[in-house]
Design an enzyme around this catalytic site. Structure first.
Site, PDB file in Angstrom:
ATOM      1  N   GLY A   8       0.820  -1.210   0.000  1.00 33.45           N
ATOM      2  CA  GLY A   8       0.000   0.000   0.000  1.00 33.45           C
ATOM      3  C   GLY A   8       0.850   1.254   0.000  1.00 33.45           C
ATOM      4  O   GLY A   8       0.551   2.225   0.695  1.00 33.45           O
ATOM      5  N   THR A  10       1.459   3.478  -2.397  1.00 29.83           N
ATOM      6  CA  THR A  10       1.209   4.527  -3.383  1.00 29.83           C
ATOM      7  C   THR A  10       0.515   5.756  -2.799  1.00 29.83           C
ATOM      8  O   THR A  10       0.360   6.756  -3.489  1.00 29.83           O
ATOM      9  CB  THR A  10       0.353   3.982  -4.549  1.00 29.83           C
ATOM     10  OG1 THR A  10      -0.844   3.400  -4.032  1.00 29.83           O
ATOM     11  CG2 THR A  10       1.127   2.937  -5.341  1.00 29.83           C
ATOM     12  N   ARG A  34      -1.373   0.541  -8.567  1.00 27.33           N
ATOM     13  CA  ARG A  34      -1.391   1.550  -9.630  1.00 27.33           C
ATOM     14  C   ARG A  34       0.007   1.727 -10.218  1.00 27.33           C
ATOM     15  O   ARG A  34       0.885   2.317  -9.595  1.00 27.33           O
ATOM     16  CB  ARG A  34      -1.916   2.876  -9.079  1.00 27.33           C
ATOM     17  CG  ARG A  34      -3.368   2.806  -8.609  1.00 27.33           C
ATOM     18  CD  ARG A  34      -3.845   4.118  -8.035  1.00 27.33           C
ATOM     19  NE  ARG A  34      -3.229   4.414  -6.739  1.00 27.33           N
ATOM     20  CZ  ARG A  34      -3.407   5.535  -6.068  1.00 27.33           C
ATOM     21  NH1 ARG A  34      -4.147   6.493  -6.588  1.00 27.33           N
ATOM     22  NH2 ARG A  34      -2.839   5.713  -4.887  1.00 27.33           N
ATOM     23  N   ASP A  57      -2.237  -6.910  -6.144  1.00 30.08           N
ATOM     24  CA  ASP A  57      -3.310  -6.669  -5.192  1.00 30.08           C
ATOM     25  C   ASP A  57      -3.154  -7.680  -4.058  1.00 30.08           C
ATOM     26  O   ASP A  57      -3.209  -8.893  -4.298  1.00 30.08           O
ATOM     27  CB  ASP A  57      -4.666  -6.841  -5.887  1.00 30.08           C
ATOM     28  CG  ASP A  57      -5.849  -6.445  -5.017  1.00 30.08           C
ATOM     29  OD1 ASP A  57      -5.706  -6.429  -3.783  1.00 30.08           O
ATOM     30  OD2 ASP A  57      -6.933  -6.174  -5.579  1.00 30.08           O
ATOM     31  N   VAL A  58      -2.961  -7.215  -2.829  1.00 25.43           N
ATOM     32  CA  VAL A  58      -2.741  -8.133  -1.710  1.00 25.43           C
ATOM     33  C   VAL A  58      -3.920  -9.075  -1.497  1.00 25.43           C
ATOM     34  O   VAL A  58      -3.767 -10.127  -0.880  1.00 25.43           O
ATOM     35  CB  VAL A  58      -2.446  -7.383  -0.385  1.00 25.43           C
ATOM     36  CG1 VAL A  58      -1.164  -6.579  -0.481  1.00 25.43           C
ATOM     37  CG2 VAL A  58      -3.626  -6.517   0.033  1.00 25.43           C
ATOM     38  N   ASN A  84       1.014  -2.506   5.375  1.00 22.18           N
ATOM     39  CA  ASN A  84       0.247  -1.262   5.465  1.00 22.18           C
ATOM     40  C   ASN A  84      -1.034  -1.297   4.636  1.00 22.18           C
ATOM     41  O   ASN A  84      -2.008  -0.626   4.969  1.00 22.18           O
ATOM     42  CB  ASN A  84       1.121  -0.089   5.009  1.00 22.18           C
ATOM     43  CG  ASN A  84       0.323   1.164   4.770  1.00 22.18           C
ATOM     44  OD1 ASN A  84      -0.134   1.816   5.701  1.00 22.18           O
ATOM     45  ND2 ASN A  84       0.124   1.510   3.499  1.00 22.18           N
ATOM     46  N   SER A 137      -5.333  -0.357  13.899  1.00 20.60           N
ATOM     47  CA  SER A 137      -6.092   0.881  14.077  1.00 20.60           C
ATOM     48  C   SER A 137      -6.621   0.931  15.506  1.00 20.60           C
ATOM     49  O   SER A 137      -6.805  -0.115  16.150  1.00 20.60           O
ATOM     50  CB  SER A 137      -7.280   0.916  13.100  1.00 20.60           C
ATOM     51  OG  SER A 137      -8.204   1.942  13.432  1.00 20.60           O
ATOM     52  N   TYR A 150     -15.242  -3.339   9.748  1.00 19.04           N
ATOM     53  CA  TYR A 150     -13.915  -2.721   9.736  1.00 19.04           C
ATOM     54  C   TYR A 150     -13.214  -2.932  11.074  1.00 19.04           C
ATOM     55  O   TYR A 150     -12.043  -3.334  11.117  1.00 19.04           O
ATOM     56  CB  TYR A 150     -14.015  -1.224   9.428  1.00 19.04           C
ATOM     57  CG  TYR A 150     -12.677  -0.529   9.526  1.00 19.04           C
ATOM     58  CD1 TYR A 150     -11.694  -0.744   8.557  1.00 19.04           C
ATOM     59  CD2 TYR A 150     -12.384   0.328  10.587  1.00 19.04           C
ATOM     60  CE1 TYR A 150     -10.458  -0.131   8.660  1.00 19.04           C
ATOM     61  CE2 TYR A 150     -11.157   0.949  10.687  1.00 19.04           C
ATOM     62  CZ  TYR A 150     -10.191   0.716   9.729  1.00 19.04           C
ATOM     63  OH  TYR A 150      -8.963   1.310   9.825  1.00 19.04           O
ATOM     64  N   THR A 185      -5.761  11.203   5.618  1.00 20.69           N
ATOM     65  CA  THR A 185      -5.272  10.654   4.348  1.00 20.69           C
ATOM     66  C   THR A 185      -6.494  10.455   3.441  1.00 20.69           C
ATOM     67  O   THR A 185      -7.557  11.004   3.690  1.00 20.69           O
ATOM     68  CB  THR A 185      -4.569   9.297   4.568  1.00 20.69           C
ATOM     69  OG1 THR A 185      -5.527   8.365   5.076  1.00 20.69           O
ATOM     70  CG2 THR A 185      -3.413   9.431   5.560  1.00 20.69           C
TER      71      THR A 185
END
Length: 249
Positions: A8, A10, A34, A57-58, A84, A137, A150, A185
C-alpha cells in the site's frame, strides 16, 4: 543495507513511510495496484536509494505469490515487512451493509496481510532475523456503531500480530503492531466512495494526525536497537480521547 518491503505504498501512510526510509538510506520495495503511481514514486525516491516496485493486489493470493517470486535474487532478502495495505468501505449498520464492502475489507485487511506475510516469513526464519510491522487501528480497541466489520478486521490484525510474536520471537524476528487514531489521508475518501464533502467532515474542527506522523513512529520502531522490540504502539491526535471521541473546535 537493509531492504524494506511496504505494501500500500502509493498513498497515505505507506507512501510517507517509503519516503522517510528512502531518505534514511534503506533499499525499498514499494508495492501497490497503480503502475503509474508506483513508477512515479520509484523515480522520485531513486535519488536517495535503490528502489524496486511490485504491482499486485494483496487480496489476490496468486498475484501476491507471483509478485514475490518475481523478485530478482538481489532483492529477495527482505529485512523489514510493513503490512500497510488495507481499506475501509461503507459506514452502515450490519443489517444494511454491502457484502462487497465486507469482502473488500476482510480480503484486504486480514487475508492480504496473511498472504504477504506467509511469503516473507520463511526466509526471515532461515536468517534468524527480521521485523514485521502491521498497521492496525484504534478501531481494534473499541468497536463503533456502523463500523463493525472494519473494527473486526483491525481486531484481527491485533490478534495476528500477537500470534506472529509468539511464533517468531525465538527466531529473532521482531513484530510491531501500530494502532493509529484519526489520520488525515485518503482513508475517509475511500470509505465514503469518493464523496469528498463527507470525507472532509471527519477531519473538521481539530488537527488530525498526518501520514508523516505514523511514518515517524514506524521508523522509531524499525531503527530501535537490536535488543529493543516495540510490540504495540497506539497513536492519537491530541484532540482524540478514544476511537469514538474527538474534541472539535
Amino acid at each position: 543495507m537493509k531492504t524494506i518491503l511496504i505494501t500500500g505504498a502509493t498513498s497515505g501512510i505507506g507512501k510517507s513511510t517509503a519516503e522517510l526510509f528512502a531518505k534514511q538510506g534503506y533499499r525499498i520495495i514499494i508495492c501497490g495496484r497503480r503502475t503509474e503511481v508506483l513508477e512515479s514514486l520509484k523515480t522520485e525516491l531513486s535519488q536517495y536509494t535503490e528502489m524496486f516496485s511490485l504491482k499486485f493486489d494483496v487480496r489476490n493470493l496468486q498475484e501476491v505469490e507471483n509478485a514475490i517470486n518475481s523478485l530478482p535474487e538481489e532483492w529477495k532478502s527482505i529485512d523489514v515487512l510493513i503490512n500497510n495495505a488495507g481499506n475501509a468501505h461503507g459506514l452502515e449498520p450490519l443489517s444494511a451493509g454491502n457484502t462487497n464492502d465486507w469482502d473488500s475489507m476482510i480480503d484486504g485487511n486480514v487475508k492480504g496481510l496473511l498472504y504477504i506475510s506467509k511469503m516473507i516469513i520463511p526466509a526471515m526464519k532461515e536468517r534468524n532475523s527480521g521485523h514485521i510491522v502491521n498497521i492496525s487501528s484504534v478501531a481494534a480497541r473499541q468497536t463503533y456503531v456502523n463500523g463493525v466489520v472494519y473494527c473486526a478486521t483491525k481486531k484481527a490484525v491485533d490478534v495476528i500480530s500477537e500470534g506472529m510474536r509468539l511464533e517468531l520471537t525465538e527466531f529473532g524476528i521482531k513484530v510491531t503492531n501500530i494502532q493509529p487514531g484519526a489520520v488525515e489521508t485518503d482513508f475517509s475518501l475511500v470509505r465514503f466512495k469518493g464523496d469528498s464533502e463527507k470525507a472532509s467532515t471527519v477531519y473538521a474542527g481539530y488537527e488530525a494526525l498526518k501520514a508523516e506522523d505514523i511514518a515517524d513512529a514506524i521508523a522509531y520502531c524499525v531503527n530501535a536497537p537490536k535488543h529493543v522490540s516495540v510490540s504495540d504502539m497506539t497513536i492519537y491526535p491530541t484532540a482524540q480521547a478514544e476511537p469514538r471521541t474527538i474534541y472539535r473546535k
